[in-house]
Design a protein around this motif. Structure first.
Motif, PDB file in Angstrom:
ATOM      1  N   ALA A  81       3.838  -1.351 -10.754  1.00 29.93           N
ATOM      2  CA  ALA A  81       4.801  -1.391  -9.655  1.00 29.93           C
ATOM      3  C   ALA A  81       4.450  -2.465  -8.633  1.00 29.93           C
ATOM      4  O   ALA A  81       5.325  -3.208  -8.159  1.00 29.93           O
ATOM      5  CB  ALA A  81       4.872  -0.021  -8.978  1.00 29.93           C
ATOM      6  N   ILE A  82       3.181  -2.586  -8.290  1.00 33.84           N
ATOM      7  CA  ILE A  82       2.776  -3.588  -7.296  1.00 33.84           C
ATOM      8  C   ILE A  82       2.961  -4.997  -7.842  1.00 33.84           C
ATOM      9  O   ILE A  82       3.443  -5.894  -7.130  1.00 33.84           O
ATOM     10  CB  ILE A  82       1.329  -3.332  -6.836  1.00 33.84           C
ATOM     11  N   GLY A  83       2.600  -5.211  -9.107  1.00 27.50           N
ATOM     12  CA  GLY A  83       2.826  -6.527  -9.695  1.00 27.50           C
ATOM     13  C   GLY A  83       4.292  -6.904  -9.708  1.00 27.50           C
ATOM     14  O   GLY A  83       4.664  -8.036  -9.365  1.00 27.50           O
ATOM     15  N   VAL A  84       5.143  -5.967 -10.077  1.00 25.49           N
ATOM     16  CA  VAL A  84       6.589  -6.208 -10.094  1.00 25.49           C
ATOM     17  C   VAL A  84       7.104  -6.442  -8.683  1.00 25.49           C
ATOM     18  O   VAL A  84       7.894  -7.377  -8.443  1.00 25.49           O
ATOM     19  CB  VAL A  84       7.319  -5.027 -10.760  1.00 25.49           C
ATOM     20  N   TYR A  85       6.673  -5.608  -7.746  1.00 29.90           N
ATOM     21  CA  TYR A  85       7.115  -5.769  -6.356  1.00 29.90           C
ATOM     22  C   TYR A  85       6.799  -7.166  -5.829  1.00 29.90           C
ATOM     23  O   TYR A  85       7.654  -7.839  -5.236  1.00 29.90           O
ATOM     24  CB  TYR A  85       6.457  -4.714  -5.471  1.00 29.90           C
ATOM     25  N   HIS A 115      -4.605  -6.667  -0.364  1.00 31.26           N
ATOM     26  CA  HIS A 115      -4.374  -5.255  -0.029  1.00 31.26           C
ATOM     27  C   HIS A 115      -5.644  -4.478  -0.334  1.00 31.26           C
ATOM     28  O   HIS A 115      -6.607  -5.040  -0.879  1.00 31.26           O
ATOM     29  CB  HIS A 115      -3.177  -4.695  -0.802  1.00 31.26           C
ATOM     30  N   SER A 116      -5.652  -3.204  -0.020  1.00 28.56           N
ATOM     31  CA  SER A 116      -6.869  -2.405  -0.136  1.00 28.56           C
ATOM     32  C   SER A 116      -7.137  -1.882  -1.539  1.00 28.56           C
ATOM     33  O   SER A 116      -8.175  -1.249  -1.755  1.00 28.56           O
ATOM     34  CB  SER A 116      -6.794  -1.206   0.825  1.00 28.56           C
ATOM     35  N   GLY A 117      -6.246  -2.106  -2.469  1.00 24.96           N
ATOM     36  CA  GLY A 117      -6.389  -1.513  -3.787  1.00 24.96           C
ATOM     37  C   GLY A 117      -7.067  -2.405  -4.803  1.00 24.96           C
ATOM     38  O   GLY A 117      -7.910  -3.243  -4.471  1.00 24.96           O
ATOM     39  N   ASP A 118      -6.666  -2.243  -6.063  1.00 28.62           N
ATOM     40  CA  ASP A 118      -7.288  -2.943  -7.197  1.00 28.62           C
ATOM     41  C   ASP A 118      -6.737  -4.371  -7.267  1.00 28.62           C
ATOM     42  O   ASP A 118      -5.867  -4.693  -8.074  1.00 28.62           O
ATOM     43  CB  ASP A 118      -6.982  -2.170  -8.482  1.00 28.62           C
ATOM     44  N   SER A 119      -7.271  -5.230  -6.417  1.00 26.47           N
ATOM     45  CA  SER A 119      -6.687  -6.552  -6.195  1.00 26.47           C
ATOM     46  C   SER A 119      -6.675  -7.433  -7.427  1.00 26.47           C
ATOM     47  O   SER A 119      -5.730  -8.209  -7.628  1.00 26.47           O
ATOM     48  CB  SER A 119      -7.442  -7.266  -5.075  1.00 26.47           C
ATOM     49  N   ASP A 120      -7.713  -7.377  -8.255  1.00 21.33           N
ATOM     50  CA  ASP A 120      -7.718  -8.265  -9.417  1.00 21.33           C
ATOM     51  C   ASP A 120      -6.685  -7.823 -10.455  1.00 21.33           C
ATOM     52  O   ASP A 120      -6.033  -8.660 -11.085  1.00 21.33           O
ATOM     53  CB  ASP A 120      -9.107  -8.388 -10.027  1.00 21.33           C
ATOM     54  N   GLU A 127       0.809  -1.213   0.000  1.00 23.08           N
ATOM     55  CA  GLU A 127       0.000   0.000   0.000  1.00 23.08           C
ATOM     56  C   GLU A 127       0.844   1.266   0.000  1.00 23.08           C
ATOM     57  O   GLU A 127       0.349   2.343  -0.337  1.00 23.08           O
ATOM     58  CB  GLU A 127      -0.994  -0.050   1.162  1.00 23.08           C
ATOM     59  N   SER A 128       2.132   1.142   0.326  1.00 21.96           N
ATOM     60  CA  SER A 128       3.011   2.301   0.197  1.00 21.96           C
ATOM     61  C   SER A 128       3.277   2.631  -1.274  1.00 21.96           C
ATOM     62  O   SER A 128       3.727   3.730  -1.595  1.00 21.96           O
ATOM     63  CB  SER A 128       4.340   2.043   0.922  1.00 21.96           C
ATOM     64  N   LEU A 129       2.996   1.683  -2.155  1.00 22.03           N
ATOM     65  CA  LEU A 129       3.173   1.907  -3.594  1.00 22.03           C
ATOM     66  C   LEU A 129       1.932   2.472  -4.252  1.00 22.03           C
ATOM     67  O   LEU A 129       1.966   2.836  -5.434  1.00 22.03           O
ATOM     68  CB  LEU A 129       3.557   0.591  -4.290  1.00 22.03           C
TER      69      LEU A 129
END
Length: 347
Positions: free
Chosen positions: A275-279, A297-302, A262-264
């Motif tokens: 970035a999240i997928g790569v992380y 996480h709280s974002g766009d999970s799919d 979530e920091s990303l």
């Protein structure tokens, strides 16, 4: 590992991540933990329809990207991909295949009834396809369609551009750099069909470039570094570059978890989803753990699950994907057919 294993891994992995994340896409981390425990989801969960293993628009559009590229991966590729996206739009606007009366009404996917289901499609994808596409903008300039939109709908559908470029340049005489640049540019141009913000289309290009390198057996970290060097040659790259640097720095710190993700960002925009997928793929070296990390996480999970799944699938191949997630996966037979057709397509 052969080429088909990586193509299957990429497409099936993306679909698995999509299906894992879909039921929790609009839930906060607190809500996810309250419902599924401190670790979050660990398997497919049923959605409001009482079904599990269902894909969303992310996988739908990825499959239509493949079909468009199979129709024409050459000079007319942009037109072929846009026509395929118009067929996808029909699946969102109709309950069954409409009469074949328009030029874009071609291809086998439009005949598959299971695809005729609205799966929370992005507004820019929908509105963009109702507008003409006169052609791409100059690099770094806003595109002609939805010029302010940089939603993750560009990234989540773009892995096939990397697959095709890698497959087209397998011969020893071909340059790996050429394949990577072709993947980058075709993906970025086709992203402009619906999203015109430079970050939206350059992030899609970067994703395709990374996939092309993984297909050539490159490890993920050097693939991202090469992509960053390529990105730097295009105006307007700064947001995507910063997001990828942040992902790599965070992965190097260890201790992966939802709070780190979530920091990303929330992944509702293209550079954050990438970035999240790569992380997640960097932080967890096992495909199943990376996929679970990418959706909790709280974002766009799919969408983050889809991007991470494409990456780990291309990295590790089909056999790294848990059979328990493959067997009930919606559309698996169609994905496997398209993967085989893509590999069989002459370069």
């Amino acid at each position: 590992m052969n080429v088909l294993d990586r193509v299957l891994g990429c497409l099936l992995g993306g679909a698995i991540g999509d299906a894992l994340g879909a039921p929790i896409e609009f839930q906060s981390l607190r809500e996810i933990r309250r419902a599924y425990g401190e670790e979050g989801v660990s398997d497919y969960v049923t959605d409001w329809r009482g079904k599990a293993g269902l894909i969303t628009d992310d996988t739908q559009m990825t499959l239509f990207t493949v079909e468009g590229l199979l129709t024409d991966g050459g000079s007319a590729a942009v037109e072929a991909v846009r026509a395929a996206y118009l067929r996808w739009l029909d699946t969102q606007d109709h309950k069954a295949p409409p009469p074949a009366s328009l030029p874009h009404h071609t291809g086998l996917l439009r005949e598959e009834g299971w695809l005729y289901s609205r799966r929370a499609p992005g507004n820019a994808c929908l509105s963009g396809l109702h507008r003409p596409f006169p052609g791409p903008a100059a690099w770094g300039e806003p595109g002609p369609v939805n010029p302010d939109s940089k939603g993750c709908g560009t990234v989540m559908r773009s892995a096939p551009f990397g697959l095709l470029a890698a497959l087209a340049h397998q011969a020893p005489a071909d340059s790996g750099e050429r394949a990577v640049r072709e993947a980058f540019e075709l993906s970025a141009v086709c992203a402009q069909i619906t999203h015109g913000h430079p970050t939206g289309y350059l992030a899609a290009g970067a994703f395709a470039a990374i996939i092309a390198q993984l297909m050539a057996s490159e490890a993920l970290e050097p693939a991202v570094r090469r992509t960053l060097a390529l990105l730097a040659t295009y105006p307007g790259h700064e947001e995507t570059t910063a997001a990828l640097h942040a992902a790599m720095e965070l992965a190097a710190k260890g201790q992966p978890g939802p709070e780190a993700i979530e920091s990303l960002g929330g992944a509702w925009v293209a550079e954050e989803a990438l970035a999240i997928g790569v992380y997640c793929a960097l932080a967890e070296p096992e495909a199943d753990r990376a996929l679970l990390l990418s959706v909790n996480h709280s974002g766009d999970s799919d969408s983050t699950g889809s991007v991470c799944g494409n990456l780990v699938g291309a990295l590790y191949g089909r056999d790294a994907l848990p059979a328990a997630w493959l067997l009930p996966l919606e559309g698996r037979e169609t994905i496997e057919r398209l993967a085989a057709e893509l590999v069989a397509t002459p370069g």
